[in-house]
Scaffold this active site. Structure first.
Site, PDB file in Angstrom:
ATOM      1  N   PRO A   1      -9.016  -5.263   7.702  1.00  0.00           N
ATOM      2  CA  PRO A   1     -10.376  -4.834   7.376  1.00  0.00           C
ATOM      3  C   PRO A   1     -11.226  -6.057   7.057  1.00  0.00           C
ATOM      4  CG  PRO A   1      -8.896  -4.400   5.531  1.00  0.00           C
ATOM      5  CD  PRO A   1      -8.044  -4.879   6.658  1.00  0.00           C
TER       6      PRO A   1
ATOM      7  N   GLN B   1     -10.410   1.934   4.641  1.00  0.00           N
ATOM      8  CA  GLN B   1     -10.241   1.160   3.412  1.00  0.00           C
ATOM      9  C   GLN B   1     -11.404   1.428   2.472  1.00  0.00           C
ATOM     10  OE1 GLN B   1     -10.768  -3.223   2.639  1.00  0.00           O
ATOM     11  NE2 GLN B   1      -8.541  -3.152   2.393  1.00  0.00           N
TER      12      GLN B   1
ATOM     13  N   CYS C   1     -10.425  -8.100  -2.187  1.00  0.00           N
ATOM     14  CA  CYS C   1     -11.682  -8.754  -1.836  1.00  0.00           C
ATOM     15  C   CYS C   1     -12.222  -9.543  -3.024  1.00  0.00           C
ATOM     16  CB  CYS C   1     -12.709  -7.717  -1.384  1.00  0.00           C
ATOM     17  SG  CYS C   1     -14.278  -8.456  -0.877  1.00  0.00           S
TER      18      CYS C   1
ATOM     19  N   ASN D   1      -0.289 -10.778   5.381  1.00  0.00           N
ATOM     20  CA  ASN D   1      -1.601 -11.150   5.894  1.00  0.00           C
ATOM     21  C   ASN D   1      -1.953 -12.537   5.379  1.00  0.00           C
ATOM     22  OD1 ASN D   1      -4.923 -10.317   4.829  1.00  0.00           O
ATOM     23  ND2 ASN D   1      -4.355 -10.856   6.905  1.00  0.00           N
ATOM     24  N   GLY D   2      -2.762 -13.261   6.147  1.00  0.00           N
ATOM     25  CA  GLY D   2      -3.275 -14.541   5.672  1.00  0.00           C
ATOM     26  C   GLY D   2      -2.856 -15.714   6.530  1.00  0.00           C
TER      27      GLY D   2
END
EC number: 1.3.1.91
Length: 340
Positions: free
Chosen positions: A22, A75, A105, A216-217
Site C-alpha cells: 500500500p 488498508q 506509516c 517488506n522494505g
C-alpha cells in the site's frame, strides 16, 4: 481490444506470497487495474485510507474498485476501535478480500491523528482495534507494522507487539524491516535512512512459525525475493514495482509457477487505452491513470519521450486514450529504428 484480466482463483493465503505494498497517493484503483493486467496471482493493496475518509467523506470514491483487481486488500488507518469496526464493515460490503490495519506509516499527519507507526508504542490499543475489526467481519484482519519506532528495543518491543496482536486474532502480519524514526526524519527519509534489519524479521517468523508473515522494505530483485522466501511466507514490494511495473509480468511464472500474463508493452498500452475510454466517460481525468504508467517503457529506446508524453499530454484538456497509443508508437518507432 486486449481482454481485461479476470479475477484470479488463487486463494488469499497463496496470493500473499507476493504483494504490492500500500502506497499513499499511488496504489489507487487505476494503479491496481494496471498491476492486475500484469500479475493475476499476487495480492494488491489499496493505499492507506483513514477511517475518517471512509466514514465522513465520500466512501464510494475511496472504496469502489473493479472486481478484476481481486484479490485485493483494504488498508485502513485509524486508532478508534469503533470507527475501525464501522470502516471494516464497509470494506466487507464493497468486497475486499482482506482488511489490513496500518501500524507503519511515519508521516506527520498520521501521527497527529494517532495512527500509523506511532501505534507500535500502544500494542494493547492495536489489539483492541483488531478485536473490533474481527467482530465486524468474516474477512481476514491483518496488520502491517515496522520493527520498531524511535528508541524502542527492537527485540523486546517487537516481540511484545507481535504477541499482543497475535493474541487478538490477526490472520497475518506484514513487517517492514526498518524502524520508523518519528522524531527527526521525514516520511521520505524513513523509507531509506533507518537501516534494514531482515534478520530481526526472520527471527520473529521463526518464533511465530504458525503465523503467516510477509517481509517488506528495500526488496528490488527476484534474486532478493528468492532469498527472503527461504525464511518468510511472502514478500511485499512497493516502489520497485511501481517505478518498473513490467517486473510484475514475471511474477506469476517465477513465484507462483503459473503461466505469465504474457502481455507485451503494446498489449498493456492498448488495454489501458480501453480502460481509460471507459473511465473518461465516468468523469476520470486521463492524467489520473497515466501517472501510474510512466515506468512501463523503462530500459527501452524512447522511454524518456514515452514518459514525457504521458506526463504532459495526458494533462491537456480533452486528452483521451490516443495519448497512450502515441506514447506506444514512439517506443515502437525507436525499437524499429534500432533494429534496422
Amino acid at each position: 481490444m486486449t481482454e481485461a484480466p479476470r479475477g484470479t482463483a488463487v486463494p488469499l493465503q497463496a496470493a500473499r506470497r507476493f504483494s504490492v505494498a500500500p502506497m499513499i497517493d499511488w496504489t489507487d484503483r487505476h494503479c491496481r487495474y494496471l498491476h492486475r493486467l500484469l500479475t493475476r496471482h499476487g495480492l494488491l493493496f489499496t493505499e492507506m485510507i483513514t477511517t475518517g475518509a471512509v466514514l465522513h467523506g465520500d466512501a464510494a470514491r475511496h472504496l469502489r474498485f473493479d472486481p478484476v483487481e481481486q484479490p485485493v486488500a483494504l488498508q485502513l488507518g485509524g486508532s478508534d476501535p469503533a470507527d475501525l469496526a464501522a470502516a471494516t464493515r464497509l470494506g466487507e460490503a464493497y468486497g475486499y478480500d482482506e482488511i489490513n490495519l496500518n501500524v507503519g506509516c511515519p508521516s506527520d499527519r498520521v501521527q497527529s491523528g494517532r495512527f500509523g507507526a506511532c501505534l507500535m508504542a500502544e500494542p494493547d490499543l492495536v489489539a483492541d482495534c483488531v478485536r473490533a475489526m474481527r467482530a465486524a467481519t468474516d474477512k481476514p484482519v491483518t496488520v502491517k507494522c515496522r520493527i520498531g519506532i524511535d528508541d524502542q528495543d527492537i527485540e523486546e518491543s517487537l516481540d511484545r507487539f507481535a504477541d499482543t496482536v497475535v493474541e487478538a486474532g490477526i490472520a497475518a502480519l506484514y513487517v517492514h524491516a526498518r524502524k520508523a524514526w518519528l522524531q527527526g526524519l521525514s516520511p521520505k527519509e524513513n523509507r531509506t535512512i533507518p537501516p534494514l534489519n531482515y534478520e530481526r524479521v526472520y527471527r520473529l517468523k521463526r518464533r511465530l512459525s504458525h503465523l503467516p508473515m510477509m517481509i517488506n522494505g528495500g526488496i528490488e530483485t527476484f534474486h532478493e525475493i528468492g532469498n527472503h522466501l527461504e525464511h518468510m511466507d511472502g514478500v511485499m514490494l512497493g516502489r520497485a514495482v511501481y517505478h518498473n511495473p513490467m517486473m510484475l509480468a514475471e511474477v506469476d511464472e517465477r513465484l507462483f509457477g503459473q503461466a505469465p500474463s504474457g502481455l507485451t508493452l503494446a498489449e498493456v498500452m492498448r488495454a489501458m487505452a480501453d480502460y481509460a475510454e471507459t473511465q473518461l466517460s465516468e468523469g476520470t481525468r486521463l492524467n489520473n491513470i497515466a501517472r501510474h504508467m510512466l515506468g512501463l517503457a523503462n530500459g527501452r529506446p524512447g522511454a524518456r519521450q514515452f514518459r514525457q508524453i504521458l506526463s504532459v499530454d495526458a494533462c491537456k484538456p480533452k486528452a483521451g486514450p490516443e495519448v497512450f497509443i502515441h506514447a506506444l508508437a514512439v517506443v515502437e518507432d525507436r525499437a524499429e529504428a534500432a533494429a534496422s
